[in-house]
Design a protein around this motif. Structure first.
Motif, PDB file in Angstrom:
ATOM      1  N   THR A  28       1.394   4.218   1.406  1.00 40.36           N
ATOM      2  CA  THR A  28      -0.024   4.005   1.086  1.00 40.36           C
ATOM      3  C   THR A  28      -0.372   2.531   1.257  1.00 40.36           C
ATOM      4  OG1 THR A  28       0.477   3.667  -1.244  1.00 40.36           O
ATOM      5  CG2 THR A  28      -0.014   5.910  -0.547  1.00 40.36           C
ATOM      6  N   ASN A  73      -9.131   5.165  -0.096  1.00 41.45           N
ATOM      7  CA  ASN A  73      -7.737   5.066  -0.516  1.00 41.45           C
ATOM      8  C   ASN A  73      -7.143   6.424  -0.867  1.00 41.45           C
ATOM      9  OD1 ASN A  73      -7.626   2.291  -0.137  1.00 41.45           O
ATOM     10  ND2 ASN A  73      -8.314   1.864  -2.230  1.00 41.45           N
ATOM     11  N   ASN A  76      -6.060   7.598   2.295  1.00 41.76           N
ATOM     12  CA  ASN A  76      -5.248   6.628   3.041  1.00 41.76           C
ATOM     13  C   ASN A  76      -5.810   6.427   4.444  1.00 41.76           C
ATOM     14  OD1 ASN A  76      -3.122   4.838   2.631  1.00 41.76           O
ATOM     15  ND2 ASN A  76      -1.594   6.193   3.520  1.00 41.76           N
TER      16      ASN A  76
END
Length: 123
Positions: A28, A73, A76
């Motif tokens: 990540t 996020n 990702n």
């Protein structure tokens, strides 16, 4: 194995819009800076836009006000929304991820790179 895969490139008319995506796998990058660069044959890879881990953004003067970099996020994934496209925007666009947290316009500050996606803007 870390991979960055760009998608969304193609052929668009001048004045049009397109959104590039960069999907990351293998780790990540929510705590890392990411960026977009572009390159045309015979020229060095140039900075387009970057985003820090907290969401701060930086743009090249040539795209300021027309391009928007963003990140999801949870997915990702990195994005580049490109508006008011010009023939001079024609290039291969590369996604990059840094081991650091803060954005940079230098290619040497990025540790991971995608394979690139072609954008062609016709006049």
């Amino acid at each position: 194995q870390v991979q960055l895969v760009e998608s969304g490139g193609g052929l668009v008319q001048a004045g049009g819009s397109l959104r590039l995506s960069c999907s990351a796998s293998g780790r990540t990058f929510s705590n890392n800076a990411m960026g977009w660069f572009r390159q045309v044959p015979g020229k060095e890879r140039e900075f387009v836009a970057a985003i820090s881990w907290l969401g701060g953004r930086s743009y090249a003067d040539s795209v300021q006000g027309r391009f928007i970099i963003s990140r999801d996020n949870a997915k990702n994934t990195l994005y580049l929304q490109m508006n008011s496209l010009k023939p001079d925007d024609t290039a291969v666009y590369y996604c990059a991820a840094s081991a650091g947290r803060y954005y940079s316009g230098r290619t040497q500050d990025y540790d991971y790179w995608g394979q690139g996606t072609q954008l062609t803007v016709s006049s």
